[in-house]
Scaffold this motif. Sequence first.
Motif, PDB file in Angstrom:
ATOM      1  N   VAL A   1      81.671  49.362 111.049  1.00  0.00           N
ATOM      2  CA  VAL A   1      82.496  48.156 111.004  1.00  0.00           C
ATOM      3  C   VAL A   1      83.092  47.810 112.365  1.00  0.00           C
ATOM      4  N   ASP A   2      83.331  48.804 113.214  1.00  0.00           N
ATOM      5  CA  ASP A   2      83.924  48.542 114.525  1.00  0.00           C
ATOM      6  C   ASP A   2      82.894  48.459 115.643  1.00  0.00           C
ATOM      7  N   GLY A   3      81.610  48.435 115.278  1.00  0.00           N
ATOM      8  CA  GLY A   3      80.569  48.305 116.294  1.00  0.00           C
ATOM      9  C   GLY A   3      80.381  49.559 117.117  1.00  0.00           C
ATOM     10  N   ILE A   4      79.670  49.432 118.257  1.00  0.00           N
ATOM     11  CA  ILE A   4      79.331  50.592 119.074  1.00  0.00           C
ATOM     12  C   ILE A   4      79.715  50.410 120.540  1.00  0.00           C
ATOM     13  N   THR A   5      80.437  49.350 120.862  1.00  0.00           N
ATOM     14  CA  THR A   5      80.744  49.052 122.260  1.00  0.00           C
ATOM     15  C   THR A   5      81.483  50.198 122.943  1.00  0.00           C
ATOM     16  N   GLU A   6      82.510  50.712 122.300  1.00  0.00           N
ATOM     17  CA  GLU A   6      83.292  51.796 122.894  1.00  0.00           C
ATOM     18  C   GLU A   6      82.445  53.046 123.105  1.00  0.00           C
ATOM     19  N   LEU A   7      81.560  53.333 122.156  1.00  0.00           N
ATOM     20  CA  LEU A   7      80.710  54.513 122.247  1.00  0.00           C
ATOM     21  C   LEU A   7      79.694  54.385 123.380  1.00  0.00           C
ATOM     22  N   VAL A   8      79.106  53.207 123.507  1.00  0.00           N
ATOM     23  CA  VAL A   8      78.134  52.971 124.583  1.00  0.00           C
ATOM     24  C   VAL A   8      78.811  53.043 125.940  1.00  0.00           C
ATOM     25  N   ASP A   9      79.994  52.453 126.063  1.00  0.00           N
ATOM     26  CA  ASP A   9      80.716  52.497 127.336  1.00  0.00           C
ATOM     27  C   ASP A   9      81.052  53.928 127.727  1.00  0.00           C
ATOM     28  N   ALA A  10      81.452  54.745 126.762  1.00  0.00           N
ATOM     29  CA  ALA A  10      81.784  56.143 127.045  1.00  0.00           C
ATOM     30  C   ALA A  10      80.555  56.903 127.526  1.00  0.00           C
ATOM     31  N   PHE A  11      79.402  56.635 126.924  1.00  0.00           N
ATOM     32  CA  PHE A  11      78.172  57.314 127.351  1.00  0.00           C
ATOM     33  C   PHE A  11      77.784  56.893 128.765  1.00  0.00           C
ATOM     34  N   ARG A  12      77.939  55.626 129.063  1.00  0.00           N
ATOM     35  CA  ARG A  12      77.595  55.141 130.400  1.00  0.00           C
ATOM     36  C   ARG A  12      78.442  55.812 131.481  1.00  0.00           C
ATOM     37  N   ARG A  13      79.671  56.178 131.119  1.00  0.00           N
ATOM     38  CA  ARG A  13      80.556  56.830 132.095  1.00  0.00           C
ATOM     39  C   ARG A  13      80.344  58.333 132.191  1.00  0.00           C
ATOM     40  N   SER A  14      79.511  58.879 131.297  1.00  0.00           N
ATOM     41  CA  SER A  14      79.356  60.326 131.206  1.00  0.00           C
ATOM     42  C   SER A  14      78.064  60.789 131.865  1.00  0.00           C
ATOM     43  N   ASP A  15      77.867  62.110 131.832  1.00  0.00           N
ATOM     44  CA  ASP A  15      76.597  62.679 132.277  1.00  0.00           C
ATOM     45  C   ASP A  15      75.888  63.372 131.115  1.00  0.00           C
ATOM     46  N   TYR A  16      76.152  62.920 129.889  1.00  0.00           N
ATOM     47  CA  TYR A  16      75.530  63.526 128.715  1.00  0.00           C
ATOM     48  C   TYR A  16      74.046  63.189 128.647  1.00  0.00           C
ATOM     49  N   ASP A  17      73.292  64.104 128.041  1.00  0.00           N
ATOM     50  CA  ASP A  17      71.889  63.826 127.722  1.00  0.00           C
ATOM     51  C   ASP A  17      71.742  63.274 126.313  1.00  0.00           C
ATOM     52  N   ALA A  18      72.750  63.530 125.485  1.00  0.00           N
ATOM     53  CA  ALA A  18      72.723  62.992 124.126  1.00  0.00           C
ATOM     54  C   ALA A  18      74.138  62.920 123.588  1.00  0.00           C
ATOM     55  N   GLN A  19      74.378  61.902 122.786  1.00  0.00           N
ATOM     56  CA  GLN A  19      75.651  61.788 122.082  1.00  0.00           C
ATOM     57  C   GLN A  19      75.358  61.483 120.620  1.00  0.00           C
ATOM     58  N   ILE A  20      75.925  62.316 119.737  1.00  0.00           N
ATOM     59  CA  ILE A  20      75.757  62.075 118.309  1.00  0.00           C
ATOM     60  C   ILE A  20      77.120  61.722 117.719  1.00  0.00           C
ATOM     61  N   LEU A  21      77.097  60.911 116.696  1.00  0.00           N
ATOM     62  CA  LEU A  21      78.322  60.487 116.019  1.00  0.00           C
ATOM     63  C   LEU A  21      78.408  61.195 114.684  1.00  0.00           C
ATOM     64  N   LEU A  22      79.591  61.668 114.346  1.00  0.00           N
ATOM     65  CA  LEU A  22      79.802  62.422 113.119  1.00  0.00           C
ATOM     66  C   LEU A  22      80.917  61.795 112.297  1.00  0.00           C
ATOM     67  N   THR A  23      80.814  61.936 110.989  1.00  0.00           N
ATOM     68  CA  THR A  23      81.890  61.510 110.101  1.00  0.00           C
ATOM     69  C   THR A  23      81.895  62.410 108.875  1.00  0.00           C
ATOM     70  N   ARG A  24      83.074  62.594 108.280  1.00  0.00           N
ATOM     71  CA  ARG A  24      83.179  63.449 107.095  1.00  0.00           C
ATOM     72  C   ARG A  24      82.742  62.662 105.854  1.00  0.00           C
ATOM     73  N   VAL A  25      81.928  63.308 105.021  1.00  0.00           N
ATOM     74  CA  VAL A  25      81.406  62.656 103.815  1.00  0.00           C
ATOM     75  C   VAL A  25      81.569  63.589 102.619  1.00  0.00           C
ATOM     76  N   ALA A  26      81.542  62.990 101.428  1.00  0.00           N
ATOM     77  CA  ALA A  26      81.708  63.765 100.204  1.00  0.00           C
ATOM     78  C   ALA A  26      80.420  64.462  99.774  1.00  0.00           C
ATOM     79  N   GLU A  27      79.256  63.894 100.151  1.00  0.00           N
ATOM     80  CA  GLU A  27      77.972  64.457  99.732  1.00  0.00           C
ATOM     81  C   GLU A  27      77.073  64.688 100.952  1.00  0.00           C
ATOM     82  N   PRO A  28      77.380  65.697 101.756  1.00  0.00           N
ATOM     83  CA  PRO A  28      76.632  65.905 103.001  1.00  0.00           C
ATOM     84  C   PRO A  28      75.160  66.250 102.800  1.00  0.00           C
TER      85      PRO A  28
END
Length: 355
Positions: free
Chosen positions: A111-138
């Motif tokens: 719902v909040d898009g990905i702009t903040e996440l993309v900007d953070a990756f651009r400023r980093s030296d990561y090779d990968a970034q994964i997004l996590l969230t807590r769920v009831a049925e993993p």
Amino acid sequence: MKALVLVGGKGTRLRPLTHTSAKQLVPVANKPVLFYGLEAIRDAGITTVGLIVGDTAEEVREAVGDGSRFGLDVTYIRQEAPLGLAHCVLIAAEFLADEPFVMYLGDNFLVDGITELVDAFRRSDYDAQILLTRVAEPQFYGVAELGPEGEILGLEEKPEHPRSDLAIVGVYIFSPAVHAAVRAIRPSARGELEITDAITWLIDNGSSVHSHLVDGYWKDTGRLQDMLECNRIVLERVEPDIRGTVDGLSEITGRVVVEPGAVVENSVLRGPIVIGADTKILSSYVGPFTSIGSGCLVDGAEIEYSIVLDGSSVRGVSRVAHSLIGRNVEVSRAAGVSNTHELMVGDHSRIQVRA
């Protein structure tokens, strides 16, 4: 940075709709789920997009076109069979070249898009970034196990016995280092090249992999209850907009959208709801968290917390709720013997009736 959007898959959990339609094109608040993702990518400043398509390629191409309506330049990449997320990266190697990229599953909704996440990756030296969230049925998702400092200890794809409740959100960001990973891994027991295996390979080979816990709303819209919940979340943000015709006998409460050409007569509309263009609502009640597509008819009926797709009709039926009604469907009261249900239902459907 480029984007790779995955629009293949068979959508088995949304059958029978997905026998004839791409699951990513099922609408939320009268707009296909895929479109929200494409807009989020554009808003993050990414304009070059590759769409991985499968059996529904022609339908997706008709809906998206060359991407110009979204401010994007879209390239279509055909995946002949659903062989895994990492396989999508493998076949898109020429398109992606040596640029970092976002991989976005087309049936996911942030719902909040990905702009903040993309900007953070651009400023980093990561090779990968994964997004996590807590769920009831993993067990229905890729799952991450983290250490005490937030480090990634392990990743599993749809495990029978999950080791955490942290689901991997269907948005990943990679550097070109991932190409070596997808070439190195082998198919899993499911016969697919798993992106979790590729990320594990990166970790094992010394690459920098970062995890980020998503605070905002996220849904994988692959199931009915998820579609309805996502529809609710989007509708909670709509602003009243009456551009159709509403007569003086009708009552409108809350945030209601009536699109051009729609007609509302002698009815009660309780928002938040969206009524599509050229739809007729006659002597009916449409309750909260309902979106009704274009060219529909609701006549002498009651409906709430539901999604109705284009060209369908609901007539003489009381209290339809928690429902997803496909395109050009007819729902009506049975004539003749009372307490009789008359059904013509396709394969893989689910019908619930009161005995």
